[in-house]
Write a protein that holds these residues in place. Sequence first.
Motif, short mmCIF file in Angstrom:
data_model
loop_
_atom_site.label_atom_id
_atom_site.label_comp_id
_atom_site.label_asym_id
_atom_site.label_seq_id
_atom_site.Cartn_x
_atom_site.Cartn_y
_atom_site.Cartn_z
N SER A 193 0.88 -1.05 0.09
CA SER A 193 0.05 0.03 -0.08
C SER A 193 0.80 1.23 -0.12
O SER A 193 0.73 2.19 -0.73
CB SER A 193 -0.84 -0.03 1.10
N ASN A 194 1.94 1.23 0.98
CA ASN A 194 2.77 2.55 0.86
C ASN A 194 3.60 2.53 -0.40
O ASN A 194 3.91 3.74 -0.87
CB ASN A 194 3.66 2.30 2.01
N TRP A 195 4.14 1.25 -0.99
CA TRP A 195 4.71 1.46 -2.11
C TRP A 195 3.93 2.04 -3.53
O TRP A 195 4.42 2.52 -4.33
CB TRP A 195 5.05 0.06 -2.57
N SER A 196 2.78 1.73 -3.31
CA SER A 196 1.70 2.30 -4.58
C SER A 196 1.62 3.80 -4.66
O SER A 196 1.41 4.19 -5.61
CB SER A 196 0.44 1.54 -4.17
N PHE A 197 2.03 4.49 -3.46
CA PHE A 197 2.03 5.97 -3.59
C PHE A 197 3.06 6.49 -4.37
O PHE A 197 2.98 7.58 -4.73
CB PHE A 197 2.20 6.58 -2.15
N LEU A 198 4.03 5.74 -4.84
CA LEU A 198 4.99 6.26 -5.71
C LEU A 198 4.47 6.37 -7.10
O LEU A 198 4.80 7.22 -7.98
CB LEU A 198 6.39 5.24 -5.86
N PHE A 199 3.20 5.73 -7.35
CA PHE A 199 2.84 5.78 -8.82
C PHE A 199 1.36 6.20 -8.79
O PHE A 199 1.09 6.47 -9.99
CB PHE A 199 2.60 4.27 -9.21
N ILE A 200 0.40 6.11 -8.14
CA ILE A 200 -1.04 6.32 -8.09
C ILE A 200 -1.21 7.82 -7.11
O ILE A 200 -0.57 8.27 -6.23
CB ILE A 200 -1.80 5.26 -7.99
N THR A 201 -2.32 8.22 -7.67
CA THR A 201 -2.98 9.39 -6.91
C THR A 201 -3.51 8.79 -5.54
O THR A 201 -3.80 7.65 -5.51
CB THR A 201 -4.02 10.24 -7.72
N ILE A 202 -3.83 9.77 -4.85
CA ILE A 202 -4.62 9.37 -3.50
C ILE A 202 -6.28 8.78 -3.81
O ILE A 202 -6.49 7.96 -3.05
CB ILE A 202 -4.73 10.71 -2.44
N SER A 203 -6.80 9.50 -4.92
CA SER A 203 -8.38 9.04 -5.05
C SER A 203 -8.21 7.65 -5.49
O SER A 203 -8.85 6.78 -5.37
CB SER A 203 -8.93 10.28 -6.14
N LEU A 204 -7.23 7.46 -6.52
CA LEU A 204 -7.34 5.89 -7.23
C LEU A 204 -6.85 5.16 -6.15
O LEU A 204 -7.43 3.82 -6.07
CB LEU A 204 -6.16 5.89 -8.25
N TYR A 205 -6.06 5.49 -5.09
CA TYR A 205 -5.50 4.57 -4.11
C TYR A 205 -6.85 4.06 -3.34
O TYR A 205 -6.96 3.05 -2.65
CB TYR A 205 -4.63 5.25 -3.17
N THR A 206 -7.45 5.18 -2.87
CA THR A 206 -8.51 5.02 -1.91
C THR A 206 -9.77 4.30 -2.39
O THR A 206 -10.56 3.26 -1.87
CB THR A 206 -9.35 6.43 -1.57
N MET A 207 -10.18 4.59 -3.69
CA MET A 207 -11.08 3.78 -4.50
C MET A 207 -10.55 2.20 -4.54
O MET A 207 -11.41 1.45 -4.21
CB MET A 207 -11.50 4.40 -5.83
N THR A 208 -9.31 1.91 -4.93
CA THR A 208 -9.08 0.50 -4.98
C THR A 208 -8.95 -0.11 -3.69
O THR A 208 -9.25 -1.32 -3.97
CB THR A 208 -7.88 0.58 -5.99
N LYS A 209 -8.34 0.63 -2.82
CA LYS A 209 -8.36 -0.02 -1.50
C LYS A 209 -9.76 -0.49 -1.02
O LYS A 209 -9.86 -1.51 0.05
CB LYS A 209 -7.85 0.79 -0.50
#
Length: 366
Positions: free
Chosen positions: A98-114
């Motif tokens: 999850s932390n690693w993914s912040f290098l590549f995606i936005t907060i909105s995409l992270y929140t939705m996918t999570k």
Amino acid sequence: MACPVQFFCRGLRTVGLVLFYYVFSIGITFYNKWLMKGFHYPLFMTLVHLTINFCLSALTRQAMMCWTGKPRIMMNWKDYLRKVAPTALATALDIGLSNWSFLFITISLYTMTKSSAVLFILFFSLVFKLEEPNPFLILVVLLISSGLFMFTFESTQFNLEGFTMVLLASFIGGIRWTLTQVLMQKAELGLQNPIDTLYHLQPLMFISLFPLFLYNEGLSLSTSEKLFRVTELQPVLYLVVTLSIGGLLAFGLGFSEFLLVSRTSSLTLSISGIFKEVCTLLLAAALMGDKMSMLNWLGFTVCLCGISLHVGIKTYYSKNKGPSLRQLNSKSPELELPLLRQNGDDRGDSAAEYNDEDEEQEIFLH
């Protein structure tokens, strides 16, 4: 029957606890994204946070022992390695990816996918027979899946690598929360108190994540001017402070979740989690410049409907079945923070409140 003043005080307390939870939950999301912009070592950051969490949980256990005069649980090595290690491995990979993914995606995409983690939690709950099969669950799966598809469809800020990481983290998160539920509900292990669970999980989580850190970031970090090749002391101190803030946020998140559940109900945590995601997306659009089309917002709404339906189904069936061994007794001293105990009349009021909320105390893991 409680007077209106008591109802008002309870409502005010609940709002305060929810806002306290929001500060840490939303705060750590934006903190991770902010830190990853200039510090591209997410696994090292996670290891630092695990170390801080272990130290703080150990200090909290000592404070609880001093307050109660009773020793805390210490597991033997056999049970520790056989029963805690799988949960620790799943938790470490979930947080690390999850932390690693912040290098590549936005907060909105992270929140939705999570948010799709609900699907995997549901799946593994059925596999481990923690959840009873229900035809409405098919609708839950369809709503969340279609919502996630609409949110990612033709997204201008979509990144496949980051999306894959979060989706894999959500899958592992389903295993993580299912194993955590089993772990905390085994009375013979004595890990009903989340502080004890946190204390026992951190060392194995660190060991599980360390090889991945060495392989992916070890050489790069050792030759980086961010830490080991720094020429001035001030940047190192700044980095230590910023990483420590993240560790405090991570510990505060776990503490605030426990505090919210123990003083209100797990249903409150589930519902507040839904609104938290709305707040996160709005803040991401306003503060971070995340771009979302009408189709993306529609997908997010559909996904929230699926999550809300799942919460409603859990609430309905938990209220219409008798006490279960899977339910944690909210009045157990293991689930009550010594530093938050009330005296005299306050204890009587909270006991009456717990009787009203007892049926809601089954764990909802989202």
